[in-house]
Enzyme design. Structure first.
Site, PDB file in Angstrom:
ATOM      1  N   GLU A 130       0.931  -0.993  -0.055  1.00 53.93           N
ATOM      2  CA  GLU A 130       0.113  -0.076  -0.091  1.00 53.93           C
ATOM      3  C   GLU A 130       0.767   1.200  -0.154  1.00 53.93           C
ATOM      4  O   GLU A 130       0.330   2.440  -0.612  1.00 53.93           O
ATOM      5  CB  GLU A 130      -0.888   0.023   1.323  1.00 53.93           C
ATOM      6  CG  GLU A 130      -1.991  -1.181   1.304  1.00 53.93           C
ATOM      7  CD  GLU A 130      -3.026  -1.004   0.077  1.00 53.93           C
ATOM      8  OE1 GLU A 130      -3.524  -0.127  -0.303  1.00 53.93           O
ATOM      9  OE2 GLU A 130      -3.233  -1.852  -0.521  1.00 53.93           O
ATOM     10  N   SER A 171     -50.729 -24.958  39.605  1.00 49.73           N
ATOM     11  CA  SER A 171     -50.925 -24.858  40.758  1.00 49.73           C
ATOM     12  C   SER A 171     -49.277 -24.603  41.503  1.00 49.73           C
ATOM     13  O   SER A 171     -49.060 -24.377  42.545  1.00 49.73           O
ATOM     14  CB  SER A 171     -51.144 -26.467  41.500  1.00 49.73           C
ATOM     15  OG  SER A 171     -52.334 -26.609  41.113  1.00 49.73           O
TER      16      SER A 171
END
Length: 849
Positions: free
Chosen positions: A91, A490
């Site tokens: 680069e 219950s």
């Protein structure tokens, strides 16, 4: 002549000077104009990139990770030189020498563009310019952006060192496959750490910035290889590697995870499950999505992996057993076109794309390749073909029936072709011998239609040890342990009894179990016991052990539903419980998560515990930003503790119920496990718990606890409908609890429940509530723990009736008057006449209630 020549060159020189001046002035003006509103480059000095948040188990093993941008930040000093050199060569080979922009590079790019008449245009941006573009500017191609790049790059070079700029670049750059930064890319493409990369692998990473979205290591293998070799050549020409290394590395084939040359990093992690996804849901709500997915959080989960596996296995087994019991075949609904079945590579590729769950241990996706007269030949994902092929025999399908196009069930299958057709994608499992594990045959499987949830936690710390929100996370991400609102039935009753015990009731309080009729806005409501019978005056303990609905309603009516609601909200079961009597039977919906957490407070003696899936959260810098355990160690600051003494820890927890009440309730729930609907519990340590079955058995529950672990389960259809007349919490959920707790007890043990101070023991008859002698024994004898200061009138006990009931006749009072006798309801639900004169052996002298 000479004078005219000099005059001519003087004019040219003047024009040149003037033109240069105006060009410089113009360029300066342009740079001045564009430099006025530029973003501040100084923010990059406090760079905090989006990084992966990772979840670890209690043992420190990585179990999941979440990220918007998959990035692992690495300081520049920890990035190997070979990686730095590869990117600089690819680069910006003059990176360490230019002031932020490369004049030679700009001129060279301009000359190439002119020479090719625009057909060949290459970028001339330096690494510094790319940093500015990635962080502060857009990616559009324009002169304005280039000018701003140059200005900001030159400023950045005066603010940060070259290595700091390179650190920003190598951690921020996008390298394809949702990988940002070199560390994440090395893991994505090679499943390696940066230090393990060879030059050709570093060069491949450096090749990616040119076209990260199109440079796929498989689909664009030739282009990536060409670019990789270019980077290697640049590394050699720039002096970073020698020629021999360049020649050797350039000849190596391009290998990657995507090409199957290395195992994928994700495959080394366990499949994502309900536990880690619930952490995501809770922490993203607490810290925000941006911080959770990009903050680089380190999260220490409370999960115990072995118990999580046990919970998942236990719940799956129960769901699959029920589903196969219905005898209905649904399959997966996925198919593969017939033209793809003739080529193995084609059908394997198509099978890999099929959307079927792959997180069920031992299950494999498969496709039906051929249907014979009785059997069906299948191709199985991850299993090699053999000469004989893999088959589903007729014997394996005869449990099921298939629905026709009209929705009606057809006849029971006799051959494989009755259930499956060529091209069907199915799930299969290897059936093996229990004795030696040898293979028997392949057997069809399917994801059950019934679903459920399971959760287990430490009763003292609130640490959730296991959570399973359904049969398979990949088939349904909806977490039924935390998100499903269901009627607890219950299993809610203990909160009614807890409120009663804290309001002058005792375990020997007598509650009338007789029919009730209530006028409601929706008409007459006549609640019934599950058996359809009534049992007359009954002690409080027997009411919860046998889960008597009518007794529970009478208790709620007596103490007031507002008080019951206050208790339920205090325990966190509901945020707002409506004060209707039906809600005393668990009619209002809640979650398994809340119910299990509330039961933990019964188990630990009545102290508040907040359930948590996370022990600790640290930010990217290692600072603790959340810690669940807020207890204070009072002696940990001492240099040494006295011999034989452990640390003194102040729990500093809120008390939500009296410790004696908590023990009384636990003792009763032990009775529910020993003699009631939870009697299927079979474990080597004391267990207390309660089942729950709603109307028409649309939901079935069981929540139980030992001295240190509470666990709960519910089963039901996502769109509630009846599970059938034989579905109960004790038959469907208790086996899940047993299977999990056997593993948990083997690892964590269990003891007798701790008896708090402030009470005394009395033996009573659990069927009549009468006091017995201290040496009494027998199946109806139970030792009850009474609160100090409460001394029941054993001859005339507290009786809870209400609803217009007449005089209540107790067994030992029945023969006091004259006449032929008194009719009463016995403990078995039968009506009997007690004679006016009683003697030994008659009903009044025994404990039949």
């Amino acid at each position: 002549m000479l004078r005219s020549i000099l005059s001519f060159f003087g004019a040219i020189f003047s024009w040149f000077v003037t033109a240069s001046f105006f060009i410089a002035l113009t360029v300066g003006a342009i740079f001045w104009i564009y430099s006025r509103d530029l973003p501040s480059h100084e923010t990059l000095a406090q760079y905090t990139p989006k990084t992966i948040s990772r979840i670890y188990s209690g043992e420190g093993r990585l179990i999941d990770e979440f990220a918007e941008e998959r990035r692992l930040f690495v300081p520049v000093e920890e990035i190997p030189d070979v990686v730095k050199h590869a990117f600089i060569s690819a680069e910006d080979k003059n990176f360490y020498n230019h002031p932020g922009y490369d004049v030679r590079g700009i001129v060279g790019a301009a000359w190439q563009a002119v020479a090719s008449r625009g057909s060949s245009v290459r970028g001339a941006s330096t690494i510094t310019q790319q940093v500015m573009k990635n962080f502060l500017l857009s990616s559009d191609r324009s002169v304005e952006r280039k000018v701003k790049e140059l200005i900001l790059a030159s400023r950045l070079e005066r603010t940060l060192s070259k290595d700091q700029i390179l650190e920003l670049y190598l951690n921020e750059i996008f390298l394809g496959q949702n990988s940002f930064g070199v560390a994440a890319a090395a893991q994505t493409y090679f499943n390696k750490a940066l230090a393990e990369l060879a030059p050709h692998e570093a060069a491949m990473l450096a090749a990616m910035p040119q076209a990260p979205s199109s440079y796929h290591p498989v689909r664009a293998k030739d282009r990536v290889t060409e670019r990789r070799n270019y980077v290697l050549r640049e590394m050699w020409q720039n002096g970073y590697i020698d020629e021999a290394t360049y020649q050797a590395e350039a000849k190596l084939p391009l290998k990657s995870v995507q090409n199957g040359d290395f195992p994928a990093f994700r495959q080394q992690l366990p499949p994502r499950d309900y536990f880690t996804d619930e952490i995501r849901r809770q922490l993203s709500a607490q810290f925000g999505n941006e911080e959770f997915f990009g903050g680089g959080l380190t999260i220490r989960a409370t999960v115990a992996p072995d118990l999580q596996a046990a919970a998942a296995d236990a719940l799956r087994q129960a769901l699959e057993d029920y589903d196969r019991g219905t005898g209905v075949w649904r399959g997966t609904g996925e198919t593969i076109p017939a033209e793809q079945l003739t080529d193995e590579a084609a059908w394997r590729g198509a099978l890999w794309q099929a959307e079927v769950p792959r997180d069920i241990p031992g299950w494999h996706p498969a496709v039906v390749l051929e249907v014979g007269d009785s059997d069906a030949r299948i191709g199985i994902e991850g299993i090699e073909e053999d000469a004989d092929g893999h088959w589903i025999p007729a014997a394996d399908v005869q449990w099921a029936r298939k629905r026709g196009p009209d929705g009606r069930l057809g006849p029971r299958a006799q051959v494989a072709g009755d259930l499956v057709a060529v091209g069907d994608v199915v799930l299969v499992r290897a059936m093996t011998q229990d004795s030696d594990g040898s293979f028997i045959r392949w057997t069809l499987r399917q994801v059950p239609e019934i679903q459920g949830g399971f959760m287990a936690m430490d009763v003292n710390t609130g640490r959730v040890m296991a959570m399973q929100g359904g049969f398979s996370y990949q088939s349904s991400v909806f977490n039924r342990a935390t998100q499903a609102q269901r009627q607890p039935g219950s299993s809610f009753k203990p909160f009614v009894y807890a409120a009663a015990l804290d309001n002058n009731y005792t375990p020997a309080t007598i509650v009338v179990d007789e029919p009730i009729t209530l006028n409601t806005p929706f008409g007459l409501w006549e609640p019934k016991n599950s058996t359809g019978k009534t049992y007359g005056p009954t002690p409080l303990r027997t009411g919860i052990e046998m889960s008597r609905n009518l007794m529970t309603i009478r208790i709620a009516q007596d103490i007031g539903m507002e008080r019951v609601a206050e208790y339920a909200e205090r325990f966190g079961v509901y945020d707002d419980l409506k004060p209707f009597l039906a809600n005393a039977l668990g009619a209002q919906e809640t979650t398994l998560f809340k119910m299990v957490a509330a039961y933990a407070m019964f188990a630990n003696g009545g102290e508040r515990v907040e359930p948590t899936l996370v022990d600790r959260v640290q930010d990217r810098r290692g600072r603790t930003i959340y810690r669940h355990d807020q207890r204070v160690c009072e002696t940990c600051g001492q240099q040494a503790l006295p011999a034989g003494q452990g640390p003194v820890i102040d729990t500093n927890r809120e008390r939500v119920m009296d410790a004696v009440t908590a023990y009384q309730l636990t003792s009763m729930l032990e009775g529910a496990v020993e003699r009631g609907s939870g009697s299927g519990v079979d474990l080597p340590v004391p267990i207390a718990g309660k089942t729950g079955t709603t109307n028409d058995a649309k939901d079935v529950w069981f929540i139980g606890y030992s001295s240190n672990i509470v666990a709960g389960c519910y089963l039901g259809y996502d769109q509630p409908r009846s599970l059938g007349s034989n579905a109960y919490g004790g038959t469907l959920c208790v086996p899940v609890f047993n299977a999990f707790m056997r593993k948990a007890v083997a690892e964590y043990g269990g003891t007798e429940f701790e008896v708090p101070p402030g009470g005394y023991w009395v033996k009573i008859d659990r069927t009549t509530g009468q006091r017995l002698s201290d040496d009494a024994t027998g199946p109806n004898v139970v030792a009850e723990y009474f609160r100090d200061g409460t001394d029941p009138d054993w001859g005339s006990p507290l009786i809870v009736s209400g609803f217009g009931d007449g005089n209540v006749v107790l067994p030992w009072q029945a023969g006091a008057g004259s006449g032929s006798g008194t009719a009463v309801t016995t403990s078995t639900g039968e009506r009997k006449v007690i004679p006016s004169r009683t003697d030994f052996g008659t009903m009044s002298s025994g404990g039949l209630y």
